[in-house]
Scaffold this active site. Structure first.
Site, PDB file in Angstrom:
ATOM      1  N   LYS A  30     -47.348 -22.629 -27.973  1.00  0.00           N
ATOM      2  CA  LYS A  30     -47.927 -23.105 -26.706  1.00  0.00           C
ATOM      3  C   LYS A  30     -48.173 -21.886 -25.835  1.00  0.00           C
ATOM      4  O   LYS A  30     -47.251 -21.117 -25.553  1.00  0.00           O
ATOM      5  CB  LYS A  30     -46.949 -24.083 -26.062  1.00  0.00           C
ATOM      6  CG  LYS A  30     -47.156 -24.379 -24.589  1.00  0.00           C
ATOM      7  CD  LYS A  30     -46.293 -25.577 -24.172  1.00  0.00           C
ATOM      8  CE  LYS A  30     -45.746 -25.420 -22.760  1.00  0.00           C
ATOM      9  NZ  LYS A  30     -44.880 -26.540 -22.365  1.00  0.00           N
ATOM     10  N   GLU A  60     -51.970 -29.165 -21.573  1.00  0.00           N
ATOM     11  CA  GLU A  60     -50.898 -29.754 -20.764  1.00  0.00           C
ATOM     12  C   GLU A  60     -51.161 -29.524 -19.276  1.00  0.00           C
ATOM     13  O   GLU A  60     -51.454 -28.399 -18.857  1.00  0.00           O
ATOM     14  CB  GLU A  60     -49.581 -29.083 -21.204  1.00  0.00           C
ATOM     15  CG  GLU A  60     -48.322 -29.706 -20.675  1.00  0.00           C
ATOM     16  CD  GLU A  60     -47.077 -28.994 -21.251  1.00  0.00           C
ATOM     17  OE1 GLU A  60     -47.148 -28.428 -22.361  1.00  0.00           O
ATOM     18  OE2 GLU A  60     -46.046 -28.987 -20.570  1.00  0.00           O
ATOM     19  N   LYS A 120     -39.403 -34.690 -20.468  1.00  0.00           N
ATOM     20  CA  LYS A 120     -38.237 -33.880 -20.130  1.00  0.00           C
ATOM     21  C   LYS A 120     -37.269 -34.807 -19.400  1.00  0.00           C
ATOM     22  O   LYS A 120     -37.619 -35.340 -18.338  1.00  0.00           O
ATOM     23  CB  LYS A 120     -38.616 -32.730 -19.194  1.00  0.00           C
ATOM     24  CG  LYS A 120     -39.666 -31.779 -19.740  1.00  0.00           C
ATOM     25  CD  LYS A 120     -40.003 -30.698 -18.724  1.00  0.00           C
ATOM     26  CE  LYS A 120     -41.090 -29.774 -19.250  1.00  0.00           C
ATOM     27  NZ  LYS A 120     -41.506 -28.771 -18.253  1.00  0.00           N
ATOM     28  N   LYS A 140     -49.365 -20.362 -22.186  1.00  0.00           N
ATOM     29  CA  LYS A 140     -49.575 -20.691 -20.772  1.00  0.00           C
ATOM     30  C   LYS A 140     -50.939 -20.128 -20.375  1.00  0.00           C
ATOM     31  O   LYS A 140     -51.284 -18.994 -20.737  1.00  0.00           O
ATOM     32  CB  LYS A 140     -48.484 -20.043 -19.913  1.00  0.00           C
ATOM     33  CG  LYS A 140     -47.092 -20.616 -20.163  1.00  0.00           C
ATOM     34  CD  LYS A 140     -46.937 -22.010 -19.559  1.00  0.00           C
ATOM     35  CE  LYS A 140     -45.494 -22.490 -19.665  1.00  0.00           C
ATOM     36  NZ  LYS A 140     -45.307 -23.819 -19.088  1.00  0.00           N
ATOM     37  N   ASP A 196     -50.818 -24.806 -21.838  1.00  0.00           N
ATOM     38  CA  ASP A 196     -50.191 -25.445 -20.674  1.00  0.00           C
ATOM     39  C   ASP A 196     -50.668 -24.731 -19.414  1.00  0.00           C
ATOM     40  O   ASP A 196     -50.447 -23.530 -19.253  1.00  0.00           O
ATOM     41  CB  ASP A 196     -48.660 -25.352 -20.790  1.00  0.00           C
ATOM     42  CG  ASP A 196     -47.930 -26.117 -19.684  1.00  0.00           C
ATOM     43  OD1 ASP A 196     -48.606 -26.699 -18.805  1.00  0.00           O
ATOM     44  OD2 ASP A 196     -46.685 -26.131 -19.701  1.00  0.00           O
ATOM     45  N   GLY A 237     -39.275 -28.545 -22.304  1.00  0.00           N
ATOM     46  CA  GLY A 237     -38.061 -27.805 -21.969  1.00  0.00           C
ATOM     47  C   GLY A 237     -38.132 -27.282 -20.551  1.00  0.00           C
ATOM     48  O   GLY A 237     -39.220 -27.165 -19.975  1.00  0.00           O
ATOM     49  N   SER A 250     -42.881 -21.809 -26.261  1.00  0.00           N
ATOM     50  CA  SER A 250     -43.753 -21.774 -25.096  1.00  0.00           C
ATOM     51  C   SER A 250     -43.779 -20.329 -24.620  1.00  0.00           C
ATOM     52  O   SER A 250     -42.763 -19.810 -24.165  1.00  0.00           O
ATOM     53  CB  SER A 250     -43.184 -22.707 -24.020  1.00  0.00           C
ATOM     54  OG  SER A 250     -43.863 -22.526 -22.800  1.00  0.00           O
ATOM     55  N   ASP A 287     -47.222 -33.391 -17.948  1.00  0.00           N
ATOM     56  CA  ASP A 287     -45.852 -32.917 -17.783  1.00  0.00           C
ATOM     57  C   ASP A 287     -45.462 -33.272 -16.343  1.00  0.00           C
ATOM     58  O   ASP A 287     -44.917 -34.356 -16.065  1.00  0.00           O
ATOM     59  CB  ASP A 287     -45.810 -31.405 -18.071  1.00  0.00           C
ATOM     60  CG  ASP A 287     -44.474 -30.739 -17.776  1.00  0.00           C
ATOM     61  OD1 ASP A 287     -43.565 -31.400 -17.254  1.00  0.00           O
ATOM     62  OD2 ASP A 287     -44.329 -29.520 -18.044  1.00  0.00           O
TER      63      ASP A 287
HETATM   64  O1  OSB Z   1     -44.360 -26.429 -17.982  1.00  0.00           O
HETATM   65  O2  OSB Z   1     -43.336 -26.885 -19.783  1.00  0.00           O
HETATM   66  C1  OSB Z   1     -43.388 -26.292 -18.694  1.00  0.00           C
HETATM   67  C2  OSB Z   1     -40.373 -24.015 -18.341  1.00  0.00           C
HETATM   68  C3  OSB Z   1     -40.040 -24.247 -17.020  1.00  0.00           C
HETATM   69  C4  OSB Z   1     -40.809 -25.092 -16.273  1.00  0.00           C
HETATM   70  C5  OSB Z   1     -41.920 -25.709 -16.834  1.00  0.00           C
HETATM   71  C6  OSB Z   1     -42.245 -25.496 -18.169  1.00  0.00           C
HETATM   72  C7  OSB Z   1     -41.473 -24.603 -18.923  1.00  0.00           C
HETATM   73  C8  OSB Z   1     -41.746 -24.247 -20.306  1.00  0.00           C
HETATM   74  C9  OSB Z   1     -40.581 -23.707 -21.110  1.00  0.00           C
HETATM   75  O3  OSB Z   1     -42.842 -24.267 -20.794  1.00  0.00           O
HETATM   76  C10 OSB Z   1     -40.252 -24.409 -22.353  1.00  0.00           C
HETATM   77  C11 OSB Z   1     -38.811 -24.167 -22.802  1.00  0.00           C
HETATM   78  O4  OSB Z   1     -37.883 -24.563 -22.080  1.00  0.00           O
HETATM   79  O5  OSB Z   1     -38.602 -23.586 -23.884  1.00  0.00           O
HETATM   80 MG    MG Z   2     -45.550 -27.915 -18.908  1.00  0.00          MG
END
Ligand code: OSB
Ligand code: MG
Length: 391
Positions: free
Chosen positions: A167, A220, A269, A169, A195, A297, A142, A245
């Protein structure tokens, strides 16, 4: 046949631990530059122990819970309920924690410590205790929001390292352009998803539908963090599967989202849904409905990642997990050796009972900023100066 009773809890503690990032993580909810996480430690009367992580973020911009509220709820309410449970089995502990509304990270962290303890007592890998069978978990990265050049450079690096999908952002004004650039440079075969972390509104549907041209695995959480109705309206106007999510914080919410066609892909998660037991229910629901599922994550330390990895060994996890290695996120991990991504983009699920990783006590102790401990003699939980942790 009745199960043998488990020994009572001898010691239990909640810790807030500083886990400095190598670089800030920028998303649709803003930049996260400081990361403190919450750990839970449980030891039973026969010396079996378990560690769990409650990985809320420091701020309330992803979900309402923060590191600070999670520490407070786990220490002031969760620990007392957990030590009063019928046993240290996760099912009993989850039942004891059920009166706590919301605060999913706090409940999940306590439950996770009891899963690790149960696995240690059984002498069986956590993955097996959860019912998983796969020994290797495909993972993706990510990527936080960065410049176009930095993004392309990082995608190139991760693809070369073997990561199974990327992924990106996105946020309003930073979406189609970056997706197009990644597709042009790396081709149509790269498994790619985005995402938005709730940064868009339904009025942005046209901009979001423009992403349909890029064959993404999913988009996402495009809309509000609790907006199932909006998500269903958007899904009706998009070909790309919407993944939820933030909006799925319980098994009931997962069922509602699927019933409403508010998503066609699920990010799971454990911390966000209240624990591994709730995660198993959502897993079974997705299998029953044939919905693609993957493990998200929370930038956890290896302690939290251990539970995620074990969960990913279940058959319903059909898409790569978000699991950037600790070496990408932090100067060092709280477990050693830490997990690693092999050249084929998979992480090996640990087979040692318990967490499956060795926790480095000195690293945890030296980074502890808040500490609360259950005082067995007095039957109360007391916060103590961090310098006296474990004294
Ligand atoms: O939106 O998936 C998310 C990390 C912190 C809070 C929200 C998100 C994320 C990530 C990180 O995208 C993914 C990872 O932990 O490797
Ligand atoms: Mg997310």
């Amino acid at each position: 046949m009745a199960e043998a009773p488990t020994p009572p809890v001898e010691r239990a503690a909640v810790l807030e631990v500083a886990l400095p990032f190598l670089k800030a993580f920028v998303t649709g909810f803003g930049a996260t530059s400081s990361r403190h996480t919450v750990l839970v430690h449980v030891v039973d009367a026969e010396g079996a122990e378990g560690w769990g992580e409650a990985p809320a973020l420091d701020h309330p911009y992803y979900l309402p819970e923060t590191t600070s509220t999670t520490f407070t709820v786990a220490a002031e309410y969760g620990l007392a309920l957990a030590v009063g449970a019928a046993s240290t089995r996760p099912q009993d502990v989850a039942a004891a924690l059920a009166p706590i509304r919301g605060n999913t990270f706090a409940k999940a962290g306590i439950e996770a410590a009891c899963w690790a303890l149960t696995s240690a007592r059984a002498g069986q890998p956590l993955a097996a205790v959860l019912g998983g069978s796969s020994g290797r978990v495909p993972v993706g990265e990510s990527l936080g929001i960065a410049s176009l050049d930095e993004t392309l450079e990082e995608v190139e690096l991760r693809v070369a390292e073997g990561f199974r999908r990327i992924k990106l952002k996105i946020r309003p004004g930073w979406d189609v352009e970056v997706v197009r650039a990644v597709r042009e440079r790396f081709g149509d075969d790269l498994p790619l998803q985005v995402d938005a972390n709730a940064a868009y509104r339904l009025e942005d549907a046209a901009a979001l539908a423009a992403l349909d041209a890029y064959d993404l695995l999913c988009i996402e959480q495009p809309l509000g963090y609790d907006d199932l109705e909006g998500s269903a309206a958007l899904q009706a106007r998009m070909r790309t599967p919407i993944c939820l999510d933030e909006a799925i914080r319980s098994p009931a919410a997962a069922r509602r989202a699927l019933d409403m066609d508010a998503c066609r892909n699920v990010n799971l998660k454990p911390g966000r849904v209240g624990g591994l037991l709730a995660s198993l229910q959502i897993h079974d629901l997705c299998v029953e409905r044939g919905v693609p599922l993957w493990c998200g994550g929370m930038l956890e330390s290896g302690i939290g990642r251990a539970g995620n990895l074990a969960l990913c060994s279940l058959p319903g996890f059909t898409q790569p997990a978000d699991m950037s290695p600790a070496s990408v996120l932090y100067a060092d991990d709280l477990v050693d050796p830490t997990y690693q991504v092999d050249p084929d983009g998979c992480i090996t699920v640990p087979t040692a009972p318990g967490l499956g990783f060795e926790v480095v006590r000195e690293r945890i102790t030296s980074r502890t900023v808040r500490f609360a401990e259950w005082d067995r003699a007095a039957g109360v939980v007391r916060e103590r100066p961090a310098a006296e942790a474990w004294a």
